[in-house]
Design a protein around this motif. Structure first.
Motif, PDB file in Angstrom:
ATOM      1  N   ASN A  55       0.971  -1.292   0.174  1.00 24.47           N
ATOM      2  CA  ASN A  55      -0.063   0.335   0.031  1.00 24.47           C
ATOM      3  C   ASN A  55       0.893   1.186   0.130  1.00 24.47           C
ATOM      4  OD1 ASN A  55      -2.199  -1.472  -0.245  1.00 24.47           O
ATOM      5  ND2 ASN A  55      -2.031  -1.765   2.722  1.00 24.47           N
ATOM      6  N   ALA A  56       1.425   1.686  -1.185  1.00 23.03           N
ATOM      7  CA  ALA A  56       2.364   2.410  -1.551  1.00 23.03           C
ATOM      8  C   ALA A  56       1.790   3.490  -1.051  1.00 23.03           C
ATOM      9  CB  ALA A  56       3.059   2.069  -2.692  1.00 23.03           C
ATOM     10  N   MET A  57       0.938   4.420  -1.390  1.00 17.60           N
ATOM     11  CA  MET A  57      -0.007   5.928  -1.071  1.00 17.60           C
ATOM     12  C   MET A  57      -0.281   5.994   0.176  1.00 17.60           C
ATOM     13  SD  MET A  57      -0.596   7.533  -3.898  1.00 17.60           S
ATOM     14  CE  MET A  57      -2.181   8.501  -3.497  1.00 17.60           C
ATOM     15  N   GLN A  78      13.830   7.609   3.015  1.00 16.63           N
ATOM     16  CA  GLN A  78      14.100   6.942   2.350  1.00 16.63           C
ATOM     17  C   GLN A  78      13.468   6.122   2.655  1.00 16.63           C
ATOM     18  OE1 GLN A  78      16.801   5.752   0.621  1.00 16.63           O
ATOM     19  NE2 GLN A  78      16.393   4.839  -0.401  1.00 16.63           N
ATOM     20  N   GLU A  79      12.568   5.632   3.375  1.00 20.74           N
ATOM     21  CA  GLU A  79      11.109   4.892   3.004  1.00 20.74           C
ATOM     22  C   GLU A  79       9.763   5.924   2.052  1.00 20.74           C
ATOM     23  OE1 GLU A  79      10.906   2.163   3.667  1.00 20.74           O
ATOM     24  OE2 GLU A  79      12.274   1.247   4.764  1.00 20.74           O
ATOM     25  N   LYS A  80      10.074   7.428   2.737  1.00 21.83           N
ATOM     26  CA  LYS A  80       9.496   8.508   1.706  1.00 21.83           C
ATOM     27  C   LYS A  80       9.743   7.530  -0.290  1.00 21.83           C
ATOM     28  CE  LYS A  80       6.642  12.178   0.766  1.00 21.83           C
ATOM     29  NZ  LYS A  80       7.086  13.728   0.923  1.00 21.83           N
ATOM     30  N   LYS A  81      11.407   7.812  -0.706  1.00 24.04           N
ATOM     31  CA  LYS A  81      11.214   7.404  -1.687  1.00 24.04           C
ATOM     32  C   LYS A  81      11.142   6.412  -1.752  1.00 24.04           C
ATOM     33  CE  LYS A  81      15.373  10.509  -1.650  1.00 24.04           C
ATOM     34  NZ  LYS A  81      16.999  10.762  -1.566  1.00 24.04           N
ATOM     35  N   ASN A  82      11.288   5.153  -1.158  1.00 22.68           N
ATOM     36  CA  ASN A  82      10.358   3.582  -1.778  1.00 22.68           C
ATOM     37  C   ASN A  82       9.098   3.658  -2.073  1.00 22.68           C
ATOM     38  OD1 ASN A  82      13.709   3.554  -1.670  1.00 22.68           O
ATOM     39  ND2 ASN A  82      13.051   1.850   0.882  1.00 22.68           N
ATOM     40  N   ALA A  83       8.447   4.632  -1.032  1.00 24.62           N
ATOM     41  CA  ALA A  83       7.093   3.923  -2.056  1.00 24.62           C
ATOM     42  C   ALA A  83       6.599   4.903  -2.767  1.00 24.62           C
ATOM     43  CB  ALA A  83       6.069   5.151  -0.748  1.00 24.62           C
ATOM     44  N   ALA A  84       7.069   6.309  -3.261  1.00 25.87           N
ATOM     45  CA  ALA A  84       7.503   6.590  -4.622  1.00 25.87           C
ATOM     46  C   ALA A  84       7.677   5.622  -5.654  1.00 25.87           C
ATOM     47  CB  ALA A  84       8.366   8.202  -4.587  1.00 25.87           C
ATOM     48  N   LEU A  85       8.853   5.189  -5.288  1.00 17.11           N
ATOM     49  CA  LEU A  85       9.878   4.017  -6.405  1.00 17.11           C
ATOM     50  C   LEU A  85       8.171   3.065  -6.626  1.00 17.11           C
ATOM     51  CD1 LEU A  85      12.242   3.570  -7.858  1.00 17.11           C
ATOM     52  CD2 LEU A  85      12.821   2.128  -6.071  1.00 17.11           C
ATOM     53  N   LEU A  86       7.568   2.711  -5.045  1.00 16.50           N
ATOM     54  CA  LEU A  86       6.959   1.388  -5.032  1.00 16.50           C
ATOM     55  C   LEU A  86       5.428   1.169  -6.824  1.00 16.50           C
ATOM     56  CD1 LEU A  86       5.995  -1.743  -4.758  1.00 16.50           C
ATOM     57  CD2 LEU A  86       5.101  -0.757  -2.793  1.00 16.50           C
ATOM     58  N   LEU A  87       5.397   3.055  -6.333  1.00 19.31           N
ATOM     59  CA  LEU A  87       4.081   3.147  -6.927  1.00 19.31           C
ATOM     60  C   LEU A  87       4.766   3.584  -8.864  1.00 19.31           C
ATOM     61  CD1 LEU A  87       2.540   6.898  -5.042  1.00 19.31           C
ATOM     62  CD2 LEU A  87       1.931   4.624  -6.138  1.00 19.31           C
TER      63      LEU A  87
END
Length: 300
Positions: A55-57, A78-87
């Motif tokens: 659930n990236a959003m 870093q985790e926020k960047k990972n979430a954007a990458l996942l999207l």
């Protein structure tokens, strides 16, 4: 003993995460931040649980909340960047699926699963595309792993049925599709696959019966209709081409019969019967003399 302490829920969430029980950990993390909206570890753990579940959003919102509380938390950045990458991987996979670039979807899902290792949705997307690529053992392995954890997962049941369907085990495939629809009556892919499987089986059996009754013209037409039902079913279509070739040969359409055998072999290059029948009909073809194939030698 102390149900209003946010730290206790946060600590239990951290423990559950170590046990890969992310759904339970998510509930505890959410309870922790409900009790204390300034509990940064609670927001961070909630975000990590959302990430692991795909659930990236929602994950991005949690990491943003951490950064609002303290902009210097490197882990949250870093985790926020990972979430954007996942999207991005999700969007790329959706686009590739529409273009029927199933290899690209598998690539994207592998990258997504590195960030969200327990996301069933990503695993199912990968498994479905593996099945569409003809990599049935891999697809079945992924679906079976999910079914071991959740025997009622409609998507996994659908993928298991899809693998059986493409391996020409149509009766077993229908059982899985029906089971998937029982768990999720609105599962459109399972409904379509079930309809195709039943139609393909029925049309093929009609053709076989017509052939047995020596009604070769009808058999030829029925096999042709069956071939139009689902172009993706390679193994069944290879057999249909071979069956139509046999009916064509009975109708003295040897050239067409040979072409149908060739089509069967293109779909399944291990189909021995198609090779044998094509060879048989090559032999039966009338010998055509082409003068360019002869060399006339005159003695001195």
């Amino acid at each position: 003993a102390c149900p209003r302490n946010a730290s206790y829920y946060g600590n239990r969430a951290a423990t559950l995460m170590m046990l890969s029980r992310f759904r339970e950990a998510l509930e505890d993390s959410q309870q922790a931040v409900r009790l204390d909206d300034c509990f940064m570890k609670g927001h961070l753990r909630e975000g990590k649980c959302h990430m692991s579940l795909g659930n990236a959003m929602a994950a991005s919102r949690c990491f943003q909340k951490v950064l609002e509380l303290d902009p210097n938390i490197r882990e949250a950045k870093q985790e926020k960047k990972n979430a954007a990458l996942l999207l991005e991987y999700e969007k790329m996979a959706d686009f590739s699926f529409e273009k029927r670039d199933f290899r690209k979807v598998v690539y994207c899902m592998d990258r997504a699963l590195a960030l969200a290792p327990v996301c069933h949705r990503f695993k199912i997307n990968k498994a479905e595309c593996l099945a569409l690529l003809g990599r049935y053992p891999e697809a079945q392995s992924v679906a079976s792993d999910i079914l071991r954890m959740d025997s009622t997962n409609a998507d996994a049941l659908y993928v298991r049925g899809l693998c059986l369907y493409y391996e020409d085990c149509i009766d077993k495939a229908v059982q899985f599709f029906v089971q998937a629809l029982r768990m999720a009556p609105d599962h459109e892919k399972a409904r379509l696959a079930c309809r195709n499987a039943k139609a393909l089986k029925a049309k093929k059996e009609e053709g076989n019966q017509a052939f047995k009754n020596c009604n070769y013209e009808a058999a030829y037409l029925l096999y042709t209709e069956a071939l139009a039902i689902d172009p993706n079913n390679i193994k069944t279509n290879a057999k249909l081409y071979c069956n139509r070739a046999t009916a064509g040969a009975k109708l003295k359409k040897l050239n067409q019969a040979i072409e149908d055998c060739t089509s069967a072999i293109k779909l399944d290059d291990t189909y021995i019967k198609a090779y044998l029948r094509r060879a048989q009909w090559y032999v039966m073809q009338p010998f055509q003399v082409d003068s360019s194939h002869f060399v006339f030698c005159c003695s001195a």
